[in-house]
Enzyme design. Structure first.
Site, PDB file in Angstrom:
ATOM      1  N   SER A  12       0.854  -1.185   0.000  1.00  8.76           N
ATOM      2  CA  SER A  12       0.000   0.000   0.000  1.00  8.76           C
ATOM      3  C   SER A  12       0.891   1.237   0.000  1.00  8.76           C
ATOM      4  O   SER A  12       1.655   1.436  -0.939  1.00  8.76           O
ATOM      5  CB  SER A  12      -0.941  -0.036   1.208  1.00  8.76           C
ATOM      6  OG  SER A  12      -1.829   1.051   1.192  1.00  8.76           O
ATOM      7  N   HIS A  39      -2.629  -0.863  -3.314  1.00 11.20           N
ATOM      8  CA  HIS A  39      -3.820  -0.044  -3.118  1.00 11.20           C
ATOM      9  C   HIS A  39      -3.744   1.205  -3.990  1.00 11.20           C
ATOM     10  O   HIS A  39      -2.826   2.021  -3.847  1.00 11.20           O
ATOM     11  CB  HIS A  39      -3.947   0.388  -1.658  1.00 11.20           C
ATOM     12  CG  HIS A  39      -4.290  -0.729  -0.736  1.00 11.20           C
ATOM     13  ND1 HIS A  39      -4.136  -0.633   0.641  1.00 11.20           N
ATOM     14  CD2 HIS A  39      -4.796  -1.964  -0.963  1.00 11.20           C
ATOM     15  CE1 HIS A  39      -4.539  -1.756   1.205  1.00 11.20           C
ATOM     16  NE2 HIS A  39      -4.928  -2.586   0.251  1.00 11.20           N
ATOM     17  N   ASP A 131      -4.328  -4.774   5.691  1.00 16.21           N
ATOM     18  CA  ASP A 131      -4.735  -5.597   4.555  1.00 16.21           C
ATOM     19  C   ASP A 131      -3.598  -6.570   4.238  1.00 16.21           C
ATOM     20  O   ASP A 131      -2.429  -6.202   4.249  1.00 16.21           O
ATOM     21  CB  ASP A 131      -5.036  -4.714   3.341  1.00 16.21           C
ATOM     22  CG  ASP A 131      -5.729  -5.482   2.225  1.00 16.21           C
ATOM     23  OD1 ASP A 131      -6.209  -6.605   2.477  1.00 16.21           O
ATOM     24  OD2 ASP A 131      -5.784  -4.954   1.103  1.00 16.21           O
TER      25      ASP A 131
END
Length: 336
Positions: A12, A39, A131
């Site tokens: 991310s 992301h 995540d």
């Protein structure tokens, strides 16, 4: 005998440079198939494949739905699509967001575990929140290998740190060592007989990510109802427990880790407070406007309206103080 040659990578914040480093250090004869999720917003131009291709000796592509999986390739998730794996091919889906994102890391990891079992190597790199933790746990449950960037080496250590907390990782290494390590791991044979049993409901969660409606599986009967509502659709969230992990999913399919749900609720509180400030200050303006027009006709009433305006201003000031305290608390949490 099959190789452990399916590599799934999630990142991310700080991910562009991290992926450049990993991809640039892959051996030219890399025989694994690598799948990357970072992301990105739905409006992204999808430039990541071209950025990585400039430094990679291995072909880097943005796959199409149904494209066959080939060795010696790096596949990058496109904007606003989950990148999922099926035996022998790629699946692109506009299924429900997970942890606020599409593409998200956990759906890729789960689909890889379901399709390839112990042949999978899962990698978690720099990023915020958590995540990838649940997906990496799933990969380990089916006999795969877990690789995590050393949090001390990560620009944003939360994702690697959470992955290490929830999963028994096999390798915790600096970024510069990950590419060569993956080149080594993907040459190893893997024993398929006697592998671990697939986690309960794994197939259902992969189907949800592929846009199969969650309500068709009647997920309300599969998982425990929680006291929380989905920040995206206001549906009741169901609680899932896996090992030390606790996750949430609504019947629409949106999914959250505990940390991501907390972040979403906190953001909702802030939005509500700013909305309250706006409404209070609109009331102040209207009260002053009324007082101005009444001043020459009824000075006592005009004074009363101004008094109400002053009280409303004080309310607005107090709500602003709450917002500022909340923002300061968030900043302190980010530095820990």
């Amino acid at each position: 005998m099959p190789k452990r040659n399916i590599v799934v990578v999630g990142t991310s914040s700080g991910g562009v440079e991290a992926l450049r480093t990993v991809v640039a250090s892959l051996p030219a004869d890399f025989q694994g198939s690598m799948f990357l999720v970072m992301h990105i917003g739905s409006g992204s131009l999808g430039l990541l494949p071209s950025i990585l291709a400039r430094v990679s000796a291995v072909p880097v592509i943005s796959p199409s739905d149904g494209e066959s999986v080939q060795p010696g390739r790096v596949y990058v998730a496109p904007p606003d699509r989950h990148l999922l794996l099926e035996p022998g091919q790629v699946c692109l889906s506009k299924g429900p967001k997970e942890n606020w994102f599409r593409p998200a890391i956990d759906p890729l990891f789960r689909s890889a575990a379901l399709a390839y079992g112990p042949r999978v190597v899962g990698v978690v790199l720099t990023g915020e929140l958590d995540d990838g933790s649940a997906g990496l746990w799933t990969i380990k449950q089916v006999g795969g290998v877990a690789v995590v960037q050393d949090p001390l080496d990560a620009l944003f250590p939360s994702m690697p740190r959470n992955a290490i907390h929830y999963t028994s990782v096999d390798y915790k290494v600096p970024l510069v060592e990950i590419g060569p390590l993956l080149g080594h791991l993907t040459t190893k044979d893997v024993e398929l007989e006697g592998t671990l049993k697939m986690p309960e409901h794994l197939e259902i969660e992969v189907k949800i990510a592929k846009q199969d409606p969650a309500i068709e599986f009647d997920v309300r009967d599969l998982w425990e109802k929680s006291s929380y509502t989905c920040p995206e659709c206001d549906g009741v969230l169901l609680k899932l427990k896996e090992g030390g992990l606790e996750r949430y999913r609504c019947h629409t399919g949106h999914a959250y880790s505990t940390d991501t749900l907390l972040a979403a609720i906190t953001e909702g509180v802030e939005e509500s407070l700013w909305s309250a400030i706006r409404q209070i200050e609109e009331r102040v303006l209207l009260l002053r406007h009324i007082a101005k027009h009444l001043k020459d006709q009824d000075d006592d009433r005009a004074t009363e309206f101004l008094r109400h305006a002053e009280k409303a201003e004080e309310q607005s000031r107090r709500v602003r103080e709450v917002v500022n305290q909340q923002e300061q608390s968030g900043l302190e949490g980010d530095t820990q």
